[in-house]
Design a protein around this motif. Structure first.
Motif, PDB file in Angstrom:
ATOM      1  N   VAL A   8      71.016  22.171 -73.685  1.00 61.04           N
ATOM      2  CA  VAL A   8      70.595  20.796 -73.009  1.00 61.04           C
ATOM      3  C   VAL A   8      71.829  20.158 -73.044  1.00 61.04           C
ATOM      4  O   VAL A   8      72.671  20.055 -73.656  1.00 61.04           O
ATOM      5  N   THR A   9      71.957  19.456 -71.575  1.00 67.50           N
ATOM      6  CA  THR A   9      73.142  18.523 -71.559  1.00 67.50           C
ATOM      7  C   THR A   9      72.786  17.137 -71.146  1.00 67.50           C
ATOM      8  O   THR A   9      73.430  16.503 -71.096  1.00 67.50           O
ATOM      9  N   HIS A  10      71.438  16.840 -70.948  1.00 63.66           N
ATOM     10  CA  HIS A  10      70.715  15.442 -70.752  1.00 63.66           C
ATOM     11  C   HIS A  10      69.442  15.411 -71.681  1.00 63.66           C
ATOM     12  O   HIS A  10      68.921  16.453 -71.750  1.00 63.66           O
ATOM     13  N   TRP A  11      69.571  14.363 -72.420  1.00 67.35           N
ATOM     14  CA  TRP A  11      68.304  13.946 -73.244  1.00 67.35           C
ATOM     15  C   TRP A  11      67.655  12.875 -72.628  1.00 67.35           C
ATOM     16  O   TRP A  11      68.139  11.944 -72.130  1.00 67.35           O
ATOM     17  N   TYR A  12      66.328  13.267 -72.698  1.00 66.21           N
ATOM     18  CA  TYR A  12      65.443  12.206 -71.878  1.00 66.21           C
ATOM     19  C   TYR A  12      64.578  11.216 -72.886  1.00 66.21           C
ATOM     20  O   TYR A  12      64.089  12.088 -73.657  1.00 66.21           O
ATOM     21  N   ASP A  13      64.391   9.976 -72.704  1.00 66.90           N
ATOM     22  CA  ASP A  13      63.670   9.194 -73.432  1.00 66.90           C
ATOM     23  C   ASP A  13      62.089   9.352 -73.176  1.00 66.90           C
ATOM     24  O   ASP A  13      61.418   8.568 -74.054  1.00 66.90           O
ATOM     25  N   GLY A  14      61.953  10.040 -72.347  1.00 64.56           N
ATOM     26  CA  GLY A  14      60.145   9.890 -72.085  1.00 64.56           C
ATOM     27  C   GLY A  14      59.847   9.009 -70.944  1.00 64.56           C
ATOM     28  O   GLY A  14      58.614   9.047 -70.504  1.00 64.56           O
ATOM     29  N   ASP A  15      60.791   8.199 -70.631  1.00 59.11           N
ATOM     30  CA  ASP A  15      60.673   7.384 -69.542  1.00 59.11           C
ATOM     31  C   ASP A  15      61.394   7.557 -68.299  1.00 59.11           C
ATOM     32  O   ASP A  15      60.907   8.045 -67.120  1.00 59.11           O
ATOM     33  N   VAL A  16      62.864   7.580 -68.386  1.00 52.70           N
ATOM     34  CA  VAL A  16      63.698   7.512 -67.259  1.00 52.70           C
ATOM     35  C   VAL A  16      64.723   8.533 -67.568  1.00 52.70           C
ATOM     36  O   VAL A  16      65.451   8.499 -68.620  1.00 52.70           O
ATOM     37  N   PHE A  17      65.168   9.394 -66.395  1.00 52.08           N
ATOM     38  CA  PHE A  17      66.206  10.125 -66.615  1.00 52.08           C
ATOM     39  C   PHE A  17      67.480   9.554 -66.704  1.00 52.08           C
ATOM     40  O   PHE A  17      67.616   8.642 -65.995  1.00 52.08           O
ATOM     41  N   PRO A  18      68.445  10.349 -67.572  1.00 48.74           N
ATOM     42  CA  PRO A  18      69.637   9.635 -67.599  1.00 48.74           C
ATOM     43  C   PRO A  18      70.807   9.813 -66.888  1.00 48.74           C
ATOM     44  O   PRO A  18      71.893  10.346 -66.988  1.00 48.74           O
ATOM     45  N   MET A  19      70.384  10.029 -65.264  1.00 50.43           N
ATOM     46  CA  MET A  19      71.258  10.521 -64.120  1.00 50.43           C
ATOM     47  C   MET A  19      71.130   9.479 -62.951  1.00 50.43           C
ATOM     48  O   MET A  19      69.673   8.956 -62.875  1.00 50.43           O
ATOM     49  N   GLN A  20      71.921   9.493 -62.271  1.00 52.38           N
ATOM     50  CA  GLN A  20      71.921   8.769 -60.894  1.00 52.38           C
ATOM     51  C   GLN A  20      70.919   9.318 -59.875  1.00 52.38           C
ATOM     52  O   GLN A  20      70.522  10.456 -59.964  1.00 52.38           O
ATOM     53  N   SER A  21      70.260   8.551 -58.986  1.00 56.35           N
ATOM     54  CA  SER A  21      69.535   9.210 -58.084  1.00 56.35           C
ATOM     55  C   SER A  21      70.202  10.110 -57.050  1.00 56.35           C
ATOM     56  O   SER A  21      71.276   9.805 -57.062  1.00 56.35           O
ATOM     57  N   SER A  22      69.754  10.796 -56.456  1.00 55.99           N
ATOM     58  CA  SER A  22      70.213  11.776 -55.757  1.00 55.99           C
ATOM     59  C   SER A  22      71.356  12.594 -56.393  1.00 55.99           C
ATOM     60  O   SER A  22      71.979  13.040 -55.559  1.00 55.99           O
ATOM     61  N   HIS A  81      72.204  21.779 -65.013  1.00 53.41           N
ATOM     62  CA  HIS A  81      71.954  21.021 -66.266  1.00 53.41           C
ATOM     63  C   HIS A  81      70.656  21.256 -66.559  1.00 53.41           C
ATOM     64  O   HIS A  81      69.778  21.622 -65.863  1.00 53.41           O
ATOM     65  N   GLY A  82      70.422  21.149 -67.860  1.00 52.38           N
ATOM     66  CA  GLY A  82      69.126  21.152 -68.850  1.00 52.38           C
ATOM     67  C   GLY A  82      68.925  19.763 -69.345  1.00 52.38           C
ATOM     68  O   GLY A  82      69.787  19.230 -69.876  1.00 52.38           O
ATOM     69  N   LEU A  83      67.767  19.511 -69.113  1.00 51.19           N
ATOM     70  CA  LEU A  83      67.303  18.132 -69.691  1.00 51.19           C
ATOM     71  C   LEU A  83      65.874  18.588 -70.715  1.00 51.19           C
ATOM     72  O   LEU A  83      64.908  19.253 -70.323  1.00 51.19           O
ATOM     73  N   GLU A  84      65.951  17.699 -71.654  1.00 51.80           N
ATOM     74  CA  GLU A  84      64.989  17.913 -72.679  1.00 51.80           C
ATOM     75  C   GLU A  84      64.470  16.507 -73.090  1.00 51.80           C
ATOM     76  O   GLU A  84      65.396  15.684 -73.166  1.00 51.80           O
ATOM     77  N   ILE A  85      63.445  16.538 -73.579  1.00 51.93           N
ATOM     78  CA  ILE A  85      62.936  15.125 -74.253  1.00 51.93           C
ATOM     79  C   ILE A  85      63.560  15.041 -75.560  1.00 51.93           C
ATOM     80  O   ILE A  85      63.552  15.946 -76.193  1.00 51.93           O
ATOM     81  N   ASP A  86      63.990  13.681 -75.799  1.00 56.31           N
ATOM     82  CA  ASP A  86      64.961  13.569 -77.053  1.00 56.31           C
ATOM     83  C   ASP A  86      64.123  13.514 -78.407  1.00 56.31           C
ATOM     84  O   ASP A  86      63.356  12.388 -78.537  1.00 56.31           O
ATOM     85  N   ARG A  87      63.748  14.792 -79.045  1.00 53.47           N
ATOM     86  CA  ARG A  87      62.911  14.946 -80.201  1.00 53.47           C
ATOM     87  C   ARG A  87      63.638  15.551 -81.098  1.00 53.47           C
ATOM     88  O   ARG A  87      64.635  16.664 -80.894  1.00 53.47           O
ATOM     89  N   PRO A  88      63.656  15.400 -82.442  1.00 56.85           N
ATOM     90  CA  PRO A  88      64.336  16.194 -83.568  1.00 56.85           C
ATOM     91  C   PRO A  88      64.215  17.612 -83.275  1.00 56.85           C
ATOM     92  O   PRO A  88      65.360  18.324 -83.439  1.00 56.85           O
ATOM     93  N   CYS A  89      62.886  17.992 -83.119  1.00 52.00           N
ATOM     94  CA  CYS A  89      62.840  19.515 -82.790  1.00 52.00           C
ATOM     95  C   CYS A  89      63.759  20.135 -81.521  1.00 52.00           C
ATOM     96  O   CYS A  89      63.936  21.330 -81.680  1.00 52.00           O
ATOM     97  N   ASN A  90      64.105  19.383 -80.676  1.00 44.38           N
ATOM     98  CA  ASN A  90      64.800  19.963 -79.547  1.00 44.38           C
ATOM     99  C   ASN A  90      66.203  19.747 -79.725  1.00 44.38           C
ATOM    100  O   ASN A  90      66.927  20.285 -78.841  1.00 44.38           O
ATOM    101  N   ARG A  91      66.721  18.987 -80.707  1.00 41.27           N
ATOM    102  CA  ARG A  91      67.997  18.821 -80.816  1.00 41.27           C
ATOM    103  C   ARG A  91      69.032  20.267 -81.068  1.00 41.27           C
ATOM    104  O   ARG A  91      70.223  20.035 -80.541  1.00 41.27           O
ATOM    105  N   PRO A  92      68.457  21.022 -81.591  1.00 43.21           N
ATOM    106  CA  PRO A  92      69.206  22.189 -81.973  1.00 43.21           C
ATOM    107  C   PRO A  92      69.612  22.978 -80.702  1.00 43.21           C
ATOM    108  O   PRO A  92      70.499  23.974 -80.593  1.00 43.21           O
TER     109      PRO A  92
END
Length: 126
Positions: free
Chosen positions: A84-98, A69-80
């Protein structure tokens, strides 16, 4: 003939804009790629998260991974970015622990305003 075919270990890595000469990432990616190739393939790694994945330049080193999986911070410049399989809000990753066996984070940490938080999230999902 394209240079990528002549020197595949030095050029490209999933990003055709990176050339051997003139791009600061070329040497760093060459060294990282060599390290990943030496250390990781003997391991049975099936679940991988690439933090700040960009063009996923190390994806091909892990052909046996069931999940990459690829994770990127959710910004308009990264959207294209289709990698990316997951977008990150800059605080908490959107996936479960472990959720992952390996987290790759290269050339990303130095851009973080909250590196302790970013590292804590990487450890949490491992």
């Amino acid at each position: 003939m394209r240079l990528n075919r002549l020197y595949p270990s030095l050029l490209g890595f999933g990003d055709q804009s990176i050339a051997l000469l003139g791009h600061p990432y070329a040497l760093a990616r060459t060294a990282l790629r060599w390290s990943f190739q030496q250390l990781c393939p003997p391991l049975s790694i099936k679940l991988i998260l690439d933090v700040g994945c960009g063009s996923m330049p190390y994806r091909d080193i892990f052909p046996a991974a069931a999940v990459y999986h690829g994770l990127e911070i959710d910004r308009p410049c990264n959207r294209p970015n289709a990698n990316v399989t997951h977008w990150y809000d800059g605080d908490v990753f959107p996936m479960q622990s472990s959720s992952y066996q390996l987290v790759i984070c290269s050339q990303v940490l130095e851009h973080s305003f909250e590196p302790d938080q970013l590292l804590a999230e990487m450890f949490r999902v491992l």
